[in-house]
Structures are given as C-alpha cells and as structure tokens.
Design a protein around this motif. Structure first.
Motif, PDB file in Angstrom:
ATOM      1  N   VAL A   3       0.851  -1.194   0.000  1.00 29.03           N
ATOM      2  CA  VAL A   3       0.000   0.000   0.000  1.00 29.03           C
ATOM      3  C   VAL A   3       0.885   1.242   0.000  1.00 29.03           C
ATOM      4  O   VAL A   3       2.042   1.196   0.417  1.00 29.03           O
ATOM      5  CB  VAL A   3      -0.936   0.049   1.243  1.00 29.03           C
ATOM      6  N   VAL A   4       0.297   2.350  -0.466  1.00 28.88           N
ATOM      7  CA  VAL A   4       0.925   3.661  -0.306  1.00 28.88           C
ATOM      8  C   VAL A   4       0.128   4.374   0.778  1.00 28.88           C
ATOM      9  O   VAL A   4      -1.099   4.497   0.675  1.00 28.88           O
ATOM     10  CB  VAL A   4       0.878   4.476  -1.616  1.00 28.88           C
ATOM     11  N   GLY A   5       0.814   4.800   1.839  1.00 30.87           N
ATOM     12  CA  GLY A   5       0.090   5.427   2.934  1.00 30.87           C
ATOM     13  C   GLY A   5       0.960   6.379   3.707  1.00 30.87           C
ATOM     14  O   GLY A   5       2.083   6.722   3.298  1.00 30.87           O
ATOM     15  N   VAL A   6       0.419   6.808   4.842  1.00 28.24           N
ATOM     16  CA  VAL A   6       1.109   7.791   5.661  1.00 28.24           C
ATOM     17  C   VAL A   6       0.976   7.388   7.128  1.00 28.24           C
ATOM     18  O   VAL A   6      -0.060   6.870   7.545  1.00 28.24           O
ATOM     19  CB  VAL A   6       0.522   9.210   5.402  1.00 28.24           C
ATOM     20  N   MET A   7       2.051   7.606   7.893  1.00 28.91           N
ATOM     21  CA  MET A   7       1.980   7.413   9.342  1.00 28.91           C
ATOM     22  C   MET A   7       1.611   8.754   9.972  1.00 28.91           C
ATOM     23  O   MET A   7       2.048   9.804   9.482  1.00 28.91           O
ATOM     24  CB  MET A   7       3.323   6.926   9.889  1.00 28.91           C
ATOM     25  N   PRO A   8       0.835   8.727  11.061  1.00 29.85           N
ATOM     26  CA  PRO A   8       0.382  10.003  11.643  1.00 29.85           C
ATOM     27  C   PRO A   8       1.523  10.921  12.079  1.00 29.85           C
ATOM     28  O   PRO A   8       1.373  12.138  12.044  1.00 29.85           O
ATOM     29  CB  PRO A   8      -0.483   9.588  12.836  1.00 29.85           C
ATOM     30  N   ASP A   9       2.687  10.347  12.426  1.00 30.63           N
ATOM     31  CA  ASP A   9       3.775  11.250  12.837  1.00 30.63           C
ATOM     32  C   ASP A   9       4.477  11.880  11.630  1.00 30.63           C
ATOM     33  O   ASP A   9       5.408  12.683  11.803  1.00 30.63           O
ATOM     34  CB  ASP A   9       4.792  10.514  13.727  1.00 30.63           C
ATOM     35  N   ALA A  10       4.024  11.530  10.416  1.00 27.59           N
ATOM     36  CA  ALA A  10       4.648  12.092   9.213  1.00 27.59           C
ATOM     37  C   ALA A  10       3.659  12.927   8.394  1.00 27.59           C
ATOM     38  O   ALA A  10       3.987  13.379   7.296  1.00 27.59           O
ATOM     39  CB  ALA A  10       5.199  10.969   8.339  1.00 27.59           C
ATOM     40  N   TYR A  11       2.432  13.132   8.903  1.00 24.58           N
ATOM     41  CA  TYR A  11       1.445  13.920   8.162  1.00 24.58           C
ATOM     42  C   TYR A  11       2.087  15.164   7.571  1.00 24.58           C
ATOM     43  O   TYR A  11       2.864  15.845   8.250  1.00 24.58           O
ATOM     44  CB  TYR A  11       0.341  14.399   9.109  1.00 24.58           C
ATOM     45  N   GLY A  12       1.711  15.490   6.346  1.00 25.43           N
ATOM     46  CA  GLY A  12       2.271  16.711   5.768  1.00 25.43           C
ATOM     47  C   GLY A  12       2.216  16.716   4.258  1.00 25.43           C
ATOM     48  O   GLY A  12       1.192  16.387   3.648  1.00 25.43           O
ATOM     49  N   GLY A  13       3.332  17.077   3.631  1.00 22.81           N
ATOM     50  CA  GLY A  13       3.397  17.245   2.180  1.00 22.81           C
ATOM     51  C   GLY A  13       3.480  15.915   1.451  1.00 22.81           C
ATOM     52  O   GLY A  13       3.440  14.839   2.069  1.00 22.81           O
ATOM     53  N   PRO A  14       3.622  15.972   0.131  1.00 19.07           N
ATOM     54  CA  PRO A  14       3.647  14.761  -0.692  1.00 19.07           C
ATOM     55  C   PRO A  14       4.677  13.727  -0.245  1.00 19.07           C
ATOM     56  O   PRO A  14       4.464  12.527  -0.388  1.00 19.07           O
ATOM     57  CB  PRO A  14       3.981  15.301  -2.087  1.00 19.07           C
ATOM     58  N   GLU A  15       5.826  14.202   0.312  1.00 18.64           N
ATOM     59  CA  GLU A  15       6.887  13.282   0.725  1.00 18.64           C
ATOM     60  C   GLU A  15       6.445  12.385   1.877  1.00 18.64           C
ATOM     61  O   GLU A  15       7.110  11.388   2.183  1.00 18.64           O
ATOM     62  CB  GLU A  15       8.166  14.047   1.096  1.00 18.64           C
ATOM     63  N   ALA A  16       5.315  12.714   2.522  1.00 16.48           N
ATOM     64  CA  ALA A  16       4.815  11.893   3.633  1.00 16.48           C
ATOM     65  C   ALA A  16       4.335  10.520   3.141  1.00 16.48           C
ATOM     66  O   ALA A  16       4.235   9.573   3.931  1.00 16.48           O
ATOM     67  CB  ALA A  16       3.663  12.611   4.341  1.00 16.48           C
ATOM     68  N   LEU A  17       4.052  10.411   1.844  1.00 20.38           N
ATOM     69  CA  LEU A  17       3.538   9.134   1.311  1.00 20.38           C
ATOM     70  C   LEU A  17       4.683   8.136   1.161  1.00 20.38           C
ATOM     71  O   LEU A  17       5.723   8.448   0.571  1.00 20.38           O
ATOM     72  CB  LEU A  17       2.878   9.356  -0.056  1.00 20.38           C
TER      73      LEU A  17
END
Ligand SMILES: NC(=O)c1ccc[n+]([C@@H]2O[C@H](COP(=O)([O-])OP(=O)(O)OC[C@H]3O[C@@H](n4cnc5c(N)ncnc54)[C@H](OP(=O)(O)O)[C@@H]3O)[C@@H](O)[C@H]2O)c1
Length: 321
Positions: A3-17
């Motif tokens: 999957v492509v996702g995000v961890m809550p401690d990395a929320y932010g710009g495109p690089e967060a994915l």
C-alpha cells in the motif's frame, strides 16, 4: 499486499507518502477482492495525507491509506455477493478509505455493491477515473433534480468532477452554462456545454447576462461558495461538494453532496459504465505513476491545473481481452 500510505507522525506534504507491506486479506461475505492495477489520485486524498482527516481515523491502525477509486481484476469472490461478479472480471470500484483500507493498494477487499465491470474498450487506468467522481456528479444532479429543459451552471467545468457533471447534465436534457478559463473553453464545449463563462469575481453577473432570472441549479465543483450564489434563481438549488461556508438567500436550497451516499449504488455505477460505452462520458488520464513515485503524483495534484486524472499504477495494463 503493498500500500501507499502515511503514518500520523509524518502527516504533511507529498513526501509523507510511503510504501508499506501489509498482510494479505481475503474476501468475506458480500465482498470481492480486486488485484488493483490502477488507483486514481483525487483532491480529497490530500486530506488523508496531511492529517486533516485524522479524526475519522480514530480506532484504526496506521498506516492510513488514501484512495477512493480503483480498477483491476477480481481474484477472489466471497459468499453472498448478490452479483454475478467472478474471478477474472475487469472491474472498477468506489472505495471509502479508512485506516489501512484505501485505494492506494495493490489488493483490496471491498463490498461487491461498490464494484462493476469496466466499460468495454476502456483501459483499467482510464476506468479508475470514473467511479467516485461519476457517482458524485450523478448525486449532485439528482439532488438538484432540475427537470429536462432546465438550466444549470457548473463551476470547475474542466475538472474531473465538473466534466462529468456537464456530460451527465446534457444526457439529462439540461442546458449547461460552464465556468472555465479560456484555455479550457474547447474541452468544456466538447463535453456539450451550451455556453462558457470565464472565471472571476464577477462570474455570477456574467451568468445572469445569459440567464437574467438566474439558473435553476448550480454545481459548484470549484468550491466558490457564496460568491456564486447570485447566479442562482430565487428558490433554485446549489450543490456544494465541500461544506458550504456562508448563508443562503432568496430561498435557494443548499444541497450538501457526499458521495458516500452512493457508495453502494451499484446500478447507478453500472449506468455510468454504460454511458461511457455510449460515448456520453469521457474518461481522461493526465499521467500515470508507479507506487514508488506516488509523492510525485501528489506534487502535481497540489500544484493544481491538471486536466484529467493522475493515476497510480500498481500493475502493468493487461492486454485487452
Ligand atoms: N463531497 C463529495 O462527495 C466530493 C466528491 C468528489 C469530489 N469532491 C470535491 O470536488 C472538488 C472538485 O474535484 P475535482 O476532482 O473535479 O478537482 P479538479 O479536477 O482539480 O477540478 C477542479 C476545477 O476547479 C477549477 N477551479 C479552481 N479554483 C477555481 C476558481 N477560483 N474559479 C474557477 N474555477 C476554479 C480548477 O481549475 P484550475 O485547475 O485551473 O485551478 C479545476 O478546473 C474537490 O474539492 C473535491 O474534493 C467532493
């Protein structure tokens, strides 16, 4: 599954994915599993990425996976789906992302009522651009319920949602005033718009030059809000695709559009498939990205101005049947 996702401690710009590996899932009752080839990238996906939608993730395990549209091949069918979907079918689906269930996945287990076959002749990447925005366009028009012969205006008419609204409205025998910039005039006319009005602060006045009493209904896909209200006639309707900020006037009904209301409307999704096959709806892919480069797709998304949808491709497009 990947999957492509995000961890809550990395929320932010495109690089967060980022890419994550998760355990495989299986199709339970009423569900099918799809080997996803293509997942469309929609503006709302940024809400997951930035953490603006964090409230909705309470109680769900990260990573949080965005994505509301997929197309791929059914590889498992659970019992009691109530459909004729079978292994090997090329399908598209609307997805309601929650926790680590989202469209940006190379495999998804999802209710069969959210899944239909893709239009014949369409690629999977093109089919992935239809379900969520097609159903939203349908819902907006259903809420407005302007009778045939009536007139609607559509802001953001060159966008993915706006384009579908224009085309479905024409198929419903409505007159359409499209709001679009000069460079988009050709494309919105090709969708069938009867008149094109330029963007800008005096836009409502210019709609009134064409329809002095105001339009019967307006679908505000550009989220202009109260600025556009004067374009609507007394007791007309405005379909808002994001929460409407401001107050209404002259008894104009504000219809809040939430596509989740149509997430199990399989017959409506299948009708959209038919309308693509009939040439009523046009599928537009702007570009494709492998999952490793999903961040680049979001950079493009954030920049705006994309015409057609960006698509993440998890698998190569198979040969046509
Ligand atoms: N509520 C729901 O269930 C639901 C479902 C689907 C979509 N949506 C929302 O619907 C909106 C449209 O989605 P989309 O996928 O169609 O986006 P899109 O493809 O980016 O289209 C948006 C269109 O609006 C235009 N626009 C932006 N600002 C404008 C302005 N100030 N004046 C006039 N036009 C302007 C854009 O032009 P430029 O690109 O040139 O800026 C573009 O043509 C998004 O906010 C999305 O989140 C809501």
């Amino acid at each position: 599954m990947r999957v492509v996702g995000v961890m809550p401690d990395a929320y932010g710009g495109p690089e967060a994915l980022r890419l994550f590996e998760l355990p495989d899932r299986h199709a339970g009752p009423g569900k099918v599993r799809i080997a996803v080839h293509a997942a469309a990238v929609n503006p709302t996906d940024a809400v997951v990425r930035t953490g603006l939608g964090h409230e909705r993730q309470q109680g769900y395990e990260p990573p949080y996976v965005p994505g509301m549209d997929v197309a791929g091949i059914v590889d498992e069918v659970g019992p009691d789906t109530g459909t004729d979907l079978g292994v090997g079918d090329r399908v598209m689906a609307i997805v309601m992302p929650k926790g680590n269930h989202g469209g940006y996945s190379d495999s998804i287990v999802t209710p069969a009522r959210s899944v239909v076959r893709i239009p014949s002749g369409a690629t999977l990447r093109a089919a992935a651009t239809l379900p969520m925005n097609g159903l939203t366009a349908r819902l907006a028009l259903d809420l407005l319920s302007v009778p045939p012969g009536g007139t609607i205006a559509v802001t953001g008419a060159a966008g993915t949602l706006g384009g579908y609204v224009v085309q479905l409205a024409k198929a419903d025998d409505l007159r359409v005033i499209a709001v679009a910039s000069e460079r988009d005039e050709r494309v919105v006319r090709s969708f069938g718009a009867d008149a094109v009005v330029r963007r800008g602060d005096d836009l409502a006045a210019r709609v009134r030059e064409i329809m002095p009493a105001g339009v019967d209904g307006l679908v505000d896909t550009a989220v202009l809000g109260a600025l556009i209200l004067p374009a609507v006639r007394d007791r007309g309707g405005l379909a808002a695709v994001r929460p409407f900020a401001g107050t209404t006037e002259r008894d104009i009904a504000i219809h809040q559009v939430w596509v989740r209301e149509y997430r199990r409307e399989r017959e409506k999704l299948d009708r959209l498939r038919q309308q693509v096959e009939d040439g009523v709806l046009t599928l537009r892919v702007a570009d494709t990205f492998p999952p490793e480069r999903a961040s680049e797709a979001h950079i493009r998304l954030d920049r705006g101005g994309t015409r057609g949808r960006l698509v993440i491709e998890f698998r190569a497009e198979p040969d046509r049947p």
